[in-house]
Structure formats: C-alpha cells, structure tokens
Design an enzyme around this catalytic site. Structure first.
Site, short mmCIF file in Angstrom:
data_model
loop_
_atom_site.label_atom_id
_atom_site.label_comp_id
_atom_site.label_asym_id
_atom_site.label_seq_id
_atom_site.Cartn_x
_atom_site.Cartn_y
_atom_site.Cartn_z
N CYS A 133 0.84 -1.21 0.00
CA CYS A 133 0.00 0.00 0.00
C CYS A 133 0.88 1.26 0.00
O CYS A 133 1.59 1.48 -0.96
CB CYS A 133 -1.00 -0.03 1.15
N GLU A 187 -2.28 -8.73 3.01
CA GLU A 187 -2.55 -9.33 4.32
C GLU A 187 -4.04 -9.37 4.64
O GLU A 187 -4.45 -9.96 5.63
CB GLU A 187 -1.77 -8.57 5.41
N HIS A 228 -3.90 -4.66 -0.17
CA HIS A 228 -3.50 -5.20 1.13
C HIS A 228 -3.48 -6.72 1.05
O HIS A 228 -4.49 -7.39 1.31
CB HIS A 228 -4.45 -4.71 2.22
#
Lengths: 195, 251
Positions: free
Chosen positions: A76, A178, A176
C-alpha cells in the site's frame, strides 16, 4: 527471518497475523542494526505518503532503505513510497522505482478506491506464481502508481494503474495482501519462498 | 473491475452475537469469532462488528473478541459501537480492526471526525448514520436509535464527507429488521450527493433486496445481518444471483 519495518504506520499487526497464519517467523523493528539481519523485509503501510516518509526519516531509515539488497516488499503506502514522488502533499519518496504517484480524479470515480478489484498480470514475476490473472485483491487508496515497464500487475479504476511492481529486489503491491483472503496469503507465501 | 461488497454485520453484546428488530428484542445468534470465520470462508467481502454492550465489562470482552477475530480471518473488518474518543479508535485498530465506525460521538462533536481522520486516515473511518423518515425527509438518530436529533440526514452526509469520512454506512431505522427491503430513496439520494463509498443497511430479507440496494439505491456495498445469521440465504447464493444479474462481485 522476515523483518517487518516498524515506522508507526498502521497495519503491522495485520501483516504479523498473516505471517503467523503462514507459520513464518518474523520480527518487528525500526532499528537498522536489527533490520539488516533480516533475510527479507516487509514495509507495511496505511495512511498517507508524507507522514510515512517523515516517520521513516525520524527513524533514520531513508538512506538505508534505498540500498537494501535483500528481497523487499512494500504494501500500500509502502509500495507508493518506493516511487520518486507523490502528489499527496507534494512528497519526495525513496525513488527506487521510477515514476510519480497521483490522485484519482473524484469527478470520474469515487475516492477512495475501496474494495475488491482484479489484478491482471502484466510481466512475469515470482510474486504471482500460482495466482491466476484477474484474481481479486483488497484495495483502499486514494492515490495510484502509473503503469510502467516495472508493472507486474494492472488494475482498472477510472483508468489503469499499477497494482503491483517489481524492480530488481524491490517488490510493491498497492492492495492489502494481508487482508486479501487466500490469494493474499499465497502472494505473501510467494514473497517468502520464491522471491 | 471494482466489485460490490457484501458485508455481514454482527451485533455483539457481552461477547455474543445478538440480533433484534428495530433495535429491540435481542436474540442470541452465536459466537462472533466462529461466525466471522464462517462468513470469511463463505466469501464475505468484509465484516462489521458493532459492540452494543452497555457495561464496561462488556466493552473489555469486546476488545478481546476483536483481537481473536483479527487472528481468525484474513479479510478487512470494521468495529463500531460506543467509540467516543481517539483512544478508543487507536485501541480497536491496534487490536487488529481495519476501520472504525463512528456515529453518536461525531454527531455531538463533528470536529472529532476531522481529528480522527487526520490521526488514522480517512480509509479507516466509517461514519454510520441512523436515518428515520420525517416530513418527507430523514432525520439523524443517535445513541443506537434511542434519541432523535434535528439534524437532516442529507446535510449531515455531505458534511461528514467534507470532514474526512472514508465511507458512509447508512441504516434506515424504518426498514431495519423488517426484512422488507432497503430504503432505496434514502440510499439513492445520498449516493447522488456524496463522492465516497456508500454502504446500505437496514431491511434486507431477500437477495432481490440486495440487488435493489445496488442497482436502484446505487450503493457500493450492502450490509445485512439476520439473513446470514440464521443461514436462510448463503453468501454464495447471493453472489451467484448478483453475478447472474450482471453486478460485479468477487466470486
């Protein structure tokens, strides 16, 4: 071991949770003396470019980040500041990837670009091994990177932008990883095992 | 293509998921962490958790629930309910939430919204608006729907976007829990007015309702609770239906 760079910017816990899920060992630090022992580095990020650069500056990390030799993944904002410049508060960035970050036009699209969007694979990269083209990833951002020769994944919103880049040992993803379900975990696993 | 998000919402009281009608008659609907994992596996795009505990003990329990959720799922989630200060925001984000939903506190003190979005970024700030029809318009209600304000919903929606809201979560109190469909006029009017993402809430009973919120209400995301909790319609059914109706969804 994986080093997660701690510069007070947001989603470190989320990246840690994802690595826990993969069963990967990692440490979190803002000290060069510790980070330079990492086999790979992750620069997470939430928020905006100027404060990210300022806080990296306060930690004395900027010059070092430009010379890192191990595989490096920016997420990001962590990807955006790999570029030369961001128009977000006119911020000079690390400049390890050529190009400038610009803002989405609110007259064309809603800003921020928020939600699950598809990433079309552009150039071959180990980062996306085993991940189909046009897979969905989770995005939240108001500024974007241009499509250049270093682009490895493209996403459409208004126009096309770089969802993922690679230049040498530097990798960056705008989404993102994650928080992008199984596809995101696969990407992180690729970074750890194949990059 | 950016897809429309389907967001199951879980009201959490003293560590358990509950669901009521028009903010009343609460019934137990299961363990929030278990539900979160199930929804995530079934293809939820995001999750929202609202803490409706009244006690200090309940709030403490909730924070540990947030931590467990963050470890259990790999999709974004928002936390709301009783967040009144910057410390509260930092605490839930630190526990692993991606966004906070603010309501009463920012109505009472709009400057708090600006402070919050400057501190953690607009992308982490959802403004929740509880709207109720009145004299041909809608009024903002606060304190979990218990207190009417004289604030006009459209005025407030525009203002929150300017103060730094990252997205709006608009609940119609008239339709919430009734399962008769979203308030489409309300959604469409707000979506035409503001340039930040809009999450529709209140009234989902069928998959057609969800389609209407997106097509007619112009919502970017739809939130629903009871239709998911009691497993009457699965997330994958809804997504398949939307996909067949040419609405972009993550499948």
């Amino acid at each position: 071991m994986i080093g997660i760079i701690d510069y007070g910017a947001g989603n470190i816990r989320s990246v840690g949770n994802a690595l826990d899920r993969l069963g990967v060992e990692y440490f979190i630090s803002s000290a060069i003396s510790e980070l330079e022992r990492a086999e790979k580095l992750i620069l997470p990020g939430v928020g905006e470019a100027r404060s990210a650069m300022e806080s990296l500056d306060r930690s004395g990390l900027i010059a070092w980040l430009k010379t890192v030799q191990v595989p490096f993944l920016g997420i990001c904002i962590g990807m955006q500041i790999l570029f030369e410049h961001s128009s977000e508060r006119d911020t000079k960035c690390l400049g390890v990837v050529p190009g400038s970050i610009r803002r989405f036009s609110a007259s064309q699209t809603k800003v921020p670009h928020m939600g699950w969007n598809q990433v079309t694979l552009a150039n071959e990269s180990n980062l996306f091994q085993g991940i189909r083209s046009d897979e969905f990833f989770y995005f939240v951002h108001s500024y974007f990177a241009p499509v250049t020769e270093h682009t490895i994944g493209v996403t459409a919103y208004g126009g096309s932008f770089s969802a993922a880049v690679q230049k040498g040992n530097y990798y960056g993803v705008q989404f993102h990883a994650e928080k992008s379900g199984n596809a995101g975990l696969q990407l992180l696993k690729n970074f750890i095992q194949r990059c | 293509m950016l897809t429309k998000r389907i967001i199951p919402c879980l009201d959490v009281k003293d560590g358990r998921t509950v669901k009521g009608t028009k903010f009343r008659n609460l019934r137990d609907a299961g363990d929030p962490v278990e539900l979160a994992a199930r929804y995530s596996d079934e293809g939820a795009d995001e999750l929202v958790f609202l803490d409706i505990s009244a006690s200090r003990e309940g709030r403490k329990t909730f924070l540990s629930v947030v931590e467990r959720i963050a470890k259990a799922i790999q999709i974004p989630f928002t936390v709301g309910g009783g967040i009144g200060a910057l410390d509260d925001i930092l605490r839930v984000l630190d526990a692993g939430a991606d966004k906070v939903s603010l309501n009463t506190a920012v109505v009472l003190r709009p400057e708090f919204l600006r402070e919050a979005s400057l501190a953690v970024g607009s992308q982490s700030i959802v403004v929740a608006i509880d709207a109720k029809r009145e004299n041909g318009g809608w009024n903002v209600w606060i304190k979990g729907g218990a207190e009417r304000t004289s604030l006009d919903v459209l005025t407030w929606a525009t203002r929150t976007a300017n103060l730094g809201a990252g997205e709006l979560l608009v609940t119609s109190m008239d339709t919430d829990g009734t399962r008769t469909g979203y308030d489409l006029d309300l959604l469409r009017t707000i979506s035409d007015l503001v340039r930040i993402p809009l999450i529709a809430s209140g009234g989902a009973g069928t998959k057609e309702h969800i389609k209407q919120a997106i097509v007619d209400g112009k919502a970017d995301a739809v939130l629903a609770a009871s239709i998911f909790h009691y497993q009457e319609i699965s997330l994958s059914d809804i997504k398949r239906y939307l996909h067949e109706n040419n609405i972009p969804v993550r499948v």
